[in-house]
Write an enzyme that holds these catalytic residues in place. Structure first.
Site, PDB file in Angstrom:
ATOM      1  N   CYS A   2      20.309 -55.081 -52.250  1.00 32.40           N
ATOM      2  CA  CYS A   2      21.383 -54.755 -53.182  1.00 32.40           C
ATOM      3  C   CYS A   2      21.292 -55.602 -54.461  1.00 32.40           C
ATOM      4  CB  CYS A   2      22.722 -55.031 -52.539  1.00 32.40           C
ATOM      5  SG  CYS A   2      22.908 -54.256 -50.943  1.00 32.40           S
ATOM      6  N   ARG A  27      14.393 -53.790 -56.732  1.00 27.76           N
ATOM      7  CA  ARG A  27      14.749 -54.396 -55.453  1.00 27.76           C
ATOM      8  C   ARG A  27      14.910 -53.348 -54.363  1.00 27.76           C
ATOM      9  NH1 ARG A  27      17.556 -59.508 -56.844  1.00 27.76           N
ATOM     10  NH2 ARG A  27      18.863 -59.365 -55.032  1.00 27.76           N
ATOM     11  N   TRP A  74      21.504 -51.104 -51.007  1.00 26.30           N
ATOM     12  CA  TRP A  74      20.447 -50.808 -50.043  1.00 26.30           C
ATOM     13  C   TRP A  74      21.120 -50.838 -48.694  1.00 26.30           C
ATOM     14  CZ3 TRP A  74      17.774 -53.586 -46.120  1.00 26.30           C
ATOM     15  CH2 TRP A  74      16.562 -53.018 -45.720  1.00 26.30           C
ATOM     16  N   ASN A  98      26.099 -58.284 -51.867  1.00 24.64           N
ATOM     17  CA  ASN A  98      24.698 -58.249 -51.424  1.00 24.64           C
ATOM     18  C   ASN A  98      24.615 -59.117 -50.177  1.00 24.64           C
ATOM     19  OD1 ASN A  98      21.951 -58.455 -51.066  1.00 24.64           O
ATOM     20  ND2 ASN A  98      21.606 -59.758 -52.843  1.00 24.64           N
ATOM     21  N   GLY A  99      24.011 -58.609 -49.109  1.00 25.02           N
ATOM     22  CA  GLY A  99      23.882 -59.412 -47.891  1.00 25.02           C
ATOM     23  C   GLY A  99      24.636 -58.789 -46.735  1.00 25.02           C
ATOM     24  N   GLU A 480      -3.285 -56.000 -44.169  1.00 25.82           N
ATOM     25  CA  GLU A 480      -2.599 -55.759 -45.437  1.00 25.82           C
ATOM     26  C   GLU A 480      -2.866 -54.324 -45.931  1.00 25.82           C
ATOM     27  OE1 GLU A 480      -0.408 -56.740 -47.304  1.00 25.82           O
ATOM     28  OE2 GLU A 480      -0.866 -56.202 -49.376  1.00 25.82           O
ATOM     29  N   LYS A 484      -0.013 -51.628 -46.665  1.00 33.04           N
ATOM     30  CA  LYS A 484       0.123 -51.023 -47.984  1.00 33.04           C
ATOM     31  C   LYS A 484       0.156 -49.499 -47.867  1.00 33.04           C
ATOM     32  CE  LYS A 484       0.974 -53.401 -50.068  1.00 33.04           C
ATOM     33  NZ  LYS A 484       1.372 -54.770 -50.297  1.00 33.04           N
ATOM     34  N   GLU A 487       3.468 -48.235 -46.088  1.00 30.39           N
ATOM     35  CA  GLU A 487       4.750 -48.409 -46.777  1.00 30.39           C
ATOM     36  C   GLU A 487       4.920 -47.465 -47.973  1.00 30.39           C
ATOM     37  OE1 GLU A 487       5.762 -52.230 -48.527  1.00 30.39           O
ATOM     38  OE2 GLU A 487       3.706 -52.590 -49.109  1.00 30.39           O
ATOM     39  N   HIS A 503     -11.400 -52.993 -27.173  1.00 34.61           N
ATOM     40  CA  HIS A 503     -10.371 -53.366 -26.207  1.00 34.61           C
ATOM     41  C   HIS A 503      -9.173 -52.421 -26.279  1.00 34.61           C
ATOM     42  CE1 HIS A 503     -12.601 -56.942 -25.221  1.00 34.61           C
ATOM     43  NE2 HIS A 503     -12.737 -57.184 -26.518  1.00 34.61           N
ATOM     44  N   LYS A 603      12.771 -54.628 -52.308  1.00 37.59           N
ATOM     45  CA  LYS A 603      11.815 -55.592 -52.865  1.00 37.59           C
ATOM     46  C   LYS A 603      12.100 -56.993 -52.368  1.00 37.59           C
ATOM     47  CE  LYS A 603       8.452 -56.964 -55.426  1.00 37.59           C
ATOM     48  NZ  LYS A 603       7.111 -56.753 -54.849  1.00 37.59           N
TER      49      LYS A 603
HETATM   50  O1  M6R Z   1       9.363 -61.753 -51.351  1.00 31.50           O
HETATM   51  P1  M6R Z   1       8.499 -62.006 -50.161  1.00 31.50           P
HETATM   52  O2  M6R Z   1       7.085 -62.278 -50.503  1.00 31.50           O
HETATM   53  O3  M6R Z   1       9.046 -63.100 -49.271  1.00 31.50           O
HETATM   54  O4  M6R Z   1       8.545 -60.663 -49.322  1.00 31.50           O
HETATM   55  C1  M6R Z   1       7.922 -60.561 -48.074  1.00 31.50           C
HETATM   56  C2  M6R Z   1       7.804 -59.123 -47.646  1.00 31.50           C
HETATM   57  O5  M6R Z   1       9.063 -58.528 -47.572  1.00 31.50           O
HETATM   58  C3  M6R Z   1       6.911 -58.306 -48.602  1.00 31.50           C
HETATM   59  O6  M6R Z   1       5.640 -58.854 -48.732  1.00 31.50           O
HETATM   60  C4  M6R Z   1       6.780 -56.856 -48.086  1.00 31.50           C
HETATM   61  O7  M6R Z   1       6.047 -56.824 -46.908  1.00 31.50           O
HETATM   62  C5  M6R Z   1       6.141 -55.972 -49.167  1.00 31.50           C
HETATM   63  N1  M6R Z   1       6.842 -54.725 -49.260  1.00 31.50           N
HETATM   64  C6  M6R Z   1       4.725 -55.659 -48.907  1.00 31.50           C
HETATM   65  O8  M6R Z   1       4.156 -54.852 -49.878  1.00 31.50           O
END
Ligand code: M6R
Length: 608
Positions: A2, A27, A74, A98-99, A480, A484, A487, A503, A603
């Site tokens: 948020c 965000r 959010w 927010n939170g 990673e 990527k 997501e 395995h 974000k």
């Molecule tokens: O702001 P941060 O680096 O602590 O965030 C960590 C994760 O939330 C962030 O890397 C998330 O996995 C991304 N969406 C990956 O692309």
């Protein structure tokens, strides 16, 4: 997560609030709203979905109020509907949040018994009613907020607007960031300096537990005990950064292309280029040679950066590394040795689980070094030492340039620790530093593979599942790559250590399963070739990311090879991240997905 904005202005503020909310779009959010005082009366406009919907709503029913609050939500408690969108209101006030309010159920029961009626599924509404209850007892807005805040449990930031109070906004911070901005006859509240950048570069961050009273005369801060406190103003650099997409269709594309520059800038901060040595831009409050081990904690992409760094710290400094995702680390009661080192990694510096890991480590007497991109963030402020990544604001939800900058900083730290422990010879350090200096140029070269990644993405967009394989430092990059892709394209993808294939995951291999293998020409390359042969023998379609030598040595019939320049294989993850990111990016673009704001994602994850 948020986003919060508040404006105590001189003219109609709804337009300003929406502009500021746009700067918080990165965000992640799924509904938005604004509340203003129209001739003293609380008036709200809210809309499900994008800010464009809110703008249309305000166009149809304009707002003229000179004080107001706004929010991008959010969803955590309740669906992303207009009714659940903030601001939430009673007949006396409106609030944005927010939170998470952890004890909202018990407070709702208590307030319901007192006659309050709840209209939404959110935890936030309880805050509106709790403060309203205090107002009904005859308290003034400031006293009512002061009385209500200690009753709230959880991590949150709040902004309040009161019926009939044209010269008042109140903000509060407990765990989630909130900043005050100072304008020319105007005052602002914002989740971060970026939101306020069009209005002011003079800001004050609230400390945890603080609440603040804003009037046109200024800001009065109070700490968690309710006592007035001084909080320093600072000049924000946020306005120095251009928050636009340039010539790119998406922020993610822009951020991928910025990598040679920002990685170069970050490395220059840590390396003495002329001497060919690492020069940390800060003093360490410990001697690395006294360390017995290192603990690393982070989330998501930042965690994968830490996983790569584990190989580097162990190889160069001969220091054992224990690493865990922050959501596990914070609760598993890990025994930690006083005087040890904890490294936390975070782009935003606000990730709730990472912050909790940091605090756990501090409580247990560890020194905390944070690798963060937002220098004013909570994680940065609570760390003993901050190792900044100089990536600039990362707007796309998918982390790209922050990841490669994190890797760059961690590589420099590993070399510095290697020198301190004596495990790394001066000669090897010099070789590795010159390899790091070459990285930005190699990333620029890697960007030239874009047409091929785009073409491959076209084929990948028809896949149901994708497997990523790698060994050594390429294993975390495989994880990673899978993160990527899933997501932003929503295609199911998994990353595996190539040696683990037999395995279990080998059972998945058939001609419909694309397998992306990341295999620089390193000491384990031969082993990876054997794994690729196992895939090829079962009809798997392999896309190889490797340098030319690797391609020639393997004699396998690949579906495609993304040929990379020869380089020091230890640092290949920094450079190979480029095609890995582009594959995900173009697959999502080809599928017509919302690349910069993928569904359900935020974000900055300030809730656990
Ligand atoms: O702001 P941060 O680096 O602590 O965030 C960590 C994760 O939330 C962030 O890397 C998330 O996995 C991304 N969406 C990956 O692309």
């Amino acid at each position: 997560m948020c986003g919060i904005v508040g404006v105590l202005g001189r003219e109609a503020v709804a337009g300003q609030i929406v502009e500021a909310l746009k700067r918080l779009e990165y965000r992640g959010y799924d509904s938005a709203g604004v509340a203003t005082l129209e001739e003293g009366c609380l008036t709200r406009r809210r809309a499900q979905g994008k800010l464009r919907n809110l703008e249309l709503r305000i166009k149809d029913e304009p707002l003229q109020g000179r004080v107001g609050i706004g929010h991008t939500r959010w969803a955590t408690h309740g669906k992303p509907t207009e009714n659940n969108a903030h601001p939430h209101a009673s007949d006396r006030l409106a609030v944005v949040h927010n939170g998470i309010i952890e004890n909202f159920r018990e407070l709702r029961e208590e307030l319901t018994a007192k006659g309050h009626r709840f209209d939404t599924e959110t935890d936030t509404e309880v805050v509106a009613h709790l403060v309203t209850e205090e107002l009904r007892q005859g308290k003034a807005p400031r006293e009512a907020v002061a009385a209500a805040l200690p009753r709230l449990r959880g991590a949150f930031a709040l902004a309040f607007l009161f019926e009939g109070e044209e010269d008042l906004l109140i903000g509060a911070r407990q765990g989630a960031p909130l900043a005050v901005g100072y304008g020319d006859g105007e005052m602002y509240l914002g989740s971060d300096a970026l939101a306020l950048a069009p209005f002011t570069d003079e800001i004050t961050y609230l400390e945890d537990g603080d609440w603040v009273i804003l009037t046109h005369a200024g800001a009065i801060f109070h700490d968690a005990t309710g006592l007035p406190v001084h909080r320093a103003r600072q000049r924000s650099m946020a306005s120095a950064f251009l928050i636009d997409k340039g010539n790119h269709r998406h922020f993610m594309s822009k951020e991928i292309h910025e990598q040679p520059e920002v990685v170069g800038r970050t490395l220059a901060h840590y390396l003495d280029m002329s001497e060919g040595a690492v020069r940390l831009p800060f003093d360490l409050p410990f001697d690395a040679k006294d360390l017995a081990s290192i603990t690393i904690s982070a989330c998501g992409t930042a965690y994968y950066a830490g996983l790569v760094a584990k190989y580097w710290f162990e190889r160069y400094a001969r220091l054992p590394v224990e690493i865990d995702v922050a959501s596990e680390f914070r609760y598993r009661e890990a025994p930690l040795k006083k005087g040890g080192l904890m490294i936390v990694i975070s782009q935003s510096g606000e990730t709730a689980d990472t912050l909790a890991s940091l605090r756990y480590a501090k409580e247990n007497g560890l020194v905390v070094l944070s690798v963060v991109n937002v220098a004013t963030s909570t994680i940065a402020r609570e760390s003993h030492v901050v190792a900044p990544t100089l990536a600039g604001p990362e707007i796309g939800v998918a982390s790209t340039k922050a990841f490669t900058c994190q890797l760059s900083v961690l590589a420099c730290l590993a070399l510095a620790f290697g020198r301190a422990t004596g495990a790394l010879s001066a000669e090897r350090e010099a070789q590795l530093v010159s390899s790091l200096i070459a990285v930005p140029g190699l990333m620029a070269e890697a960007l030239k593979r874009e047409p091929l990644t785009e073409q491959l993405a076209n084929q990948l967009s028809r896949a149901r599942d994708v497997l990523y394989l790698g060994r050594g430092t390429s294993f975390p990059l495989a994880l990673e790559g899978a993160l990527k892709l899933k997501e932003i394209s929503y295609i199911h993808a998994e990353g595996y250590a190539a040696g683990e294939l037999k395995h279990g995951p080998i059972a998945l291999i058939d001609e419909d399963m694309p397998v992306i293998v990341i295999a620089p020409f390193d000491p384990v390359f031969e082993k990876t070739v054997s794994n690729m042969q196992e895939v090829a023998a079962r009809g798997g379609r392999i896309i190889l990311i490797a340098d030319q030598r690797a391609e020639h040595e393997s004699s396998i019939d690949f579906q495609a090879v993304i040929a990379m320049a020869e380089m020091e294989p230890d640092f290949a993850p920094i450079v190979y991240a480029v095609p890995v990111q582009q594959i995900a990016y173009y697959t999502a673009v080809h599928m017509g997905k919302d690349v910069d704001q993928p569904r359900n994602l935020a974000k900055s994850v300030t809730v656990e």
